[in-house]
Enzyme design. Structure first.
Site, PDB file in Angstrom:
ATOM      1  N   GLU A 119      -5.721   8.340   4.767  1.00 46.84           N
ATOM      2  CA  GLU A 119      -6.992   7.017   5.124  1.00 46.84           C
ATOM      3  C   GLU A 119      -5.862   6.375   6.101  1.00 46.84           C
ATOM      4  OE1 GLU A 119      -8.944   4.332   2.038  1.00 46.84           O
ATOM      5  OE2 GLU A 119      -7.545   5.514   1.094  1.00 46.84           O
ATOM      6  N   CYS A 132      -1.863   1.537  10.650  1.00 45.73           N
ATOM      7  CA  CYS A 132      -1.062   1.698   9.877  1.00 45.73           C
ATOM      8  C   CYS A 132      -1.713   3.345   9.149  1.00 45.73           C
ATOM      9  CB  CYS A 132      -1.466   1.506   8.761  1.00 45.73           C
ATOM     10  SG  CYS A 132      -1.228   1.112   7.544  1.00 45.73           S
ATOM     11  N   CYS A 139      -0.925   8.235  -4.728  1.00 48.11           N
ATOM     12  CA  CYS A 139       0.385   7.422  -4.512  1.00 48.11           C
ATOM     13  C   CYS A 139       1.079   7.752  -6.274  1.00 48.11           C
ATOM     14  CB  CYS A 139       0.764   6.348  -4.119  1.00 48.11           C
ATOM     15  SG  CYS A 139       2.588   5.119  -4.135  1.00 48.11           S
ATOM     16  N   CYS A 143       2.304   0.344  -8.893  1.00 46.76           N
ATOM     17  CA  CYS A 143       2.345  -0.701  -8.445  1.00 46.76           C
ATOM     18  C   CYS A 143       1.078  -1.156  -9.105  1.00 46.76           C
ATOM     19  CB  CYS A 143       3.053  -1.132  -6.992  1.00 46.76           C
ATOM     20  SG  CYS A 143       4.282  -0.089  -6.404  1.00 46.76           S
ATOM     21  N   CYS A 146      -1.958  -2.588  -6.123  1.00 48.23           N
ATOM     22  CA  CYS A 146      -1.959  -2.098  -5.708  1.00 48.23           C
ATOM     23  C   CYS A 146      -2.652  -0.848  -5.909  1.00 48.23           C
ATOM     24  CB  CYS A 146      -1.200  -0.720  -5.262  1.00 48.23           C
ATOM     25  SG  CYS A 146      -1.396   0.116  -3.087  1.00 48.23           S
ATOM     26  N   CYS A 370      -4.248  -4.182   3.401  1.00 37.90           N
ATOM     27  CA  CYS A 370      -2.732  -3.413   2.305  1.00 37.90           C
ATOM     28  C   CYS A 370      -2.767  -3.405   0.532  1.00 37.90           C
ATOM     29  CB  CYS A 370      -1.119  -4.514   2.132  1.00 37.90           C
ATOM     30  SG  CYS A 370      -0.440  -4.935   3.616  1.00 37.90           S
TER      31      CYS A 370
HETATM   32  N1  SAH Z   1       5.232   2.525  -1.207  1.00 42.34           N
HETATM   33  C1  SAH Z   1       5.077   1.765   0.316  1.00 42.34           C
HETATM   34  C2  SAH Z   1       4.290   1.831   1.376  1.00 42.34           C
HETATM   35  C3  SAH Z   1       2.638   0.982   0.770  1.00 42.34           C
HETATM   36  S1  SAH Z   1       2.638  -0.310   0.123  1.00 42.34           S
HETATM   37  C4  SAH Z   1       6.078   0.560   0.026  1.00 42.34           C
HETATM   38  O1  SAH Z   1       5.513   0.417  -1.051  1.00 42.34           O
HETATM   39  O2  SAH Z   1       6.459  -0.361   0.277  1.00 42.34           O
HETATM   40  C5  SAH Z   1       2.086  -1.437   1.795  1.00 42.34           C
HETATM   41  C6  SAH Z   1       2.783  -2.786   1.223  1.00 42.34           C
HETATM   42  O3  SAH Z   1       1.382  -3.674   1.046  1.00 42.34           O
HETATM   43  C7  SAH Z   1       3.335  -3.177   0.616  1.00 42.34           C
HETATM   44  O4  SAH Z   1       3.775  -4.184   0.915  1.00 42.34           O
HETATM   45  C8  SAH Z   1       2.845  -3.734  -1.144  1.00 42.34           C
HETATM   46  O5  SAH Z   1       3.846  -4.881  -1.465  1.00 42.34           O
HETATM   47  C9  SAH Z   1       1.911  -4.271   0.063  1.00 42.34           C
HETATM   48  N2  SAH Z   1       0.385  -4.082  -1.366  1.00 42.34           N
HETATM   49  C10 SAH Z   1       0.027  -3.256  -2.415  1.00 42.34           C
HETATM   50  N3  SAH Z   1      -0.947  -3.815  -2.822  1.00 42.34           N
HETATM   51  C11 SAH Z   1      -1.509  -4.936  -1.504  1.00 42.34           C
HETATM   52  C12 SAH Z   1      -2.115  -5.733  -2.618  1.00 42.34           C
HETATM   53  N4  SAH Z   1      -3.152  -5.594  -3.307  1.00 42.34           N
HETATM   54  N5  SAH Z   1      -2.903  -7.209  -1.625  1.00 42.34           N
HETATM   55  C13 SAH Z   1      -1.707  -7.292  -0.991  1.00 42.34           C
HETATM   56  N6  SAH Z   1      -0.781  -6.263   0.029  1.00 42.34           N
HETATM   57  C14 SAH Z   1      -0.379  -5.511  -1.219  1.00 42.34           C
END
Ligand code: SAH
Length: 388
Positions: A119, A132, A139, A143, A146, A370
């Site tokens: 994506e 992006c 992944c 987290c 996410c 994000c």
């Molecule tokens: N794995 C990397 C890059 C992908 S995440 C990382 O963790 O940095 C990119 C950003 O999206 C991260 O800063 C993460 O904190 C944020 N993110 C993930 N899930 C989210 C959500 N549900 N709402 C808002 N931000 C989110």
């Protein structure tokens, strides 16, 4: 709500690499042109018995003019094009769907030659547009806030697959091969953990930075990590490196272990030590960023803001903090913090000398924001109503 779907995608060439089982096995022998540097392309054509300048011609066509098939490189002899098609592929990503948000953000859901989802998100902005890109299909990190985590790791993307994402997005946003009007920024914040696919990531950044190609220099690229401390240290040693962002999400190990299990491997002190080391590599005027997703009643209290500021001050880090309101997505168990809560959190950071910025969510209605990338099509999407 305002979301449009267009799976036909006007540019048929994007979808031309359509593997069946037979093609799939043939594919293994194919070289991904978009993942080769100029020097590697020269070697590649030499091995095919052609003069080196043919390599430059192909590089120019793919990386500068952004063509998506050998047939379009008409300055190459026809028989050479045929030979190339047998051994190499320019377009390996197949576009499945394209979603357009009411705010103009576009999400491209693509498939690799082995049917893994990829994506990419195009975010139009006033001053400069941003693409992006994803570094992995799925992944491996877990987290809890996410959605991508729910896919698990499908596989690392190749450098070519990373570069192709950018080419596809640019062609769609501006027209095939049309020069980008105001330049474009890149962020490695899509699906996956870029620092667990470090070599391919760096190679892709080298390729897109080539002045004879896309010419998106590392200074216009930001990569985001969940906190792979050794790679943060390594990035600091690279001369022509991109900017760095680090996802924090919590001011204490206790909470961060819960939200971002990678913290058990590299806890906050270790992570921030690596950041301190990285700080030494900053150029004048350059800063790095901490990202802090704001989860209602989980990590957004005044007390947690004070702890976050104290933590950064204790490590004497001069970074800024981007506060990202949580982007909700079924079945994630979180809600976004209210605007007032986010603002109060930001003010506490500021009062302690830490610069906080509130990020506006983009493309939530098409699951492009994000943490929402999970290879979903709109039929699986329950569109969230956004407060205006
Ligand atoms: N794995 C990397 C890059 C992908 S995440 C990382 O963790 O940095 C990119 C950003 O999206 C991260 O800063 C993460 O904190 C944020 N993110 C993930 N899930 C989210 C959500 N549900 N709402 C808002 N931000 C989110």
């Amino acid at each position: 709500m305002g979301a449009a779907r267009d799976s036909s995608f006007g540019n048929a060439s994007v979808a031309q690499w359509n593997p069946g089982a037979v093609l799939e096995s043939l594919y293994m022998a194919h070289t991904e042109i978009a993942g080769l540097t100029k020097a590697e392309l020269s070697t590649f054509v030499e091995e095919l018995g052609e003069p080196i300048y043919r390599g430059q011609q192909i590089f120019n066509a793919v990386q500068h003019r952004r063509v998506r098939s050998f047939e379009q490189i008409t300055n190459l002899p026809k028989d050479f094009r045929a030979k190339l098609s047998e051994r190499a592929a320019i377009s390996t990503l197949r576009l499945e769907s394209r979603y357009v948000s009411s705010d103009g953000t576009r999400r491209y859901l693509m498939k690799t030659h082995d049917s893994r989802p990829v994506e990419t998100v195009f975010i139009p902005e006033e001053r400069r547009d941003t693409i992006c890109f994803s570094s992995q299909s799925g992944c491996p990190l877990q987290c809890t806030f996410c959605l991508t985590a729910q896919l698990g790791l499908l596989r690392n993307l190749t450098a070519g697959e990373i570069v192709e994402q950018i080419i596809v997005a640019l062609n769609d946003a501006y027209g095939d091969g049309v020069k980008t009007p105001r330049g474009t920024n890149l962020v490695g914040m899509g699906a996956g953990e870029p620092f667990l696919n470090f070599d391919a990531l760096l190679k892709a950044i080298r390729i897109v930075g080539d002045p004879d190609g896309l010419h998106i220099v590392p200074n216009r690229v930001t990569v985001s990590t969940a906190g792979i401390a050794p790679r943060i240290r390594e990035l600091a040693t690279i001369a022509d490196r991109p900017h760095l962002a680090i996802s924090l999400a919590a001011p204490t190990d206790e909470l961060r272990n819960e939200l971002m299990p990678i913290n058990k491997k590299w806890p906050l002190d270790e992570l921030l030590d690596a950041c301190k080391e990285f700080e030494k590599s900053l150029k004048p005027g350059e800063r790095f960023t901490f990202e802090y997703v704001m989860l209602k009643d989980v990590n957004d209290s005044d007390e947690q803001a004070r702890r976050l500021a104290n933590l950064l001050n204790r490590h004497s880090l001069r970074a800024k903090v981007n506060l990202i309101p949580h982007n909700p997505a079924e079945p994630l168990p979180y809600q976004p913090s209210s605007e007032e809560r986010v603002e109060s959190f930001r003010e506490i950071l500021e009062s302690k000398g830490v610069h906080g910025f509130v990020r506006k969510p983009r493309g939530r209605d098409i699951l492009a924001a994000c943490g929402q990338l999970a290879a979903r099509s709109t039929s699986q999407v329950s569109i969230q109503q956004q407060p205006r």
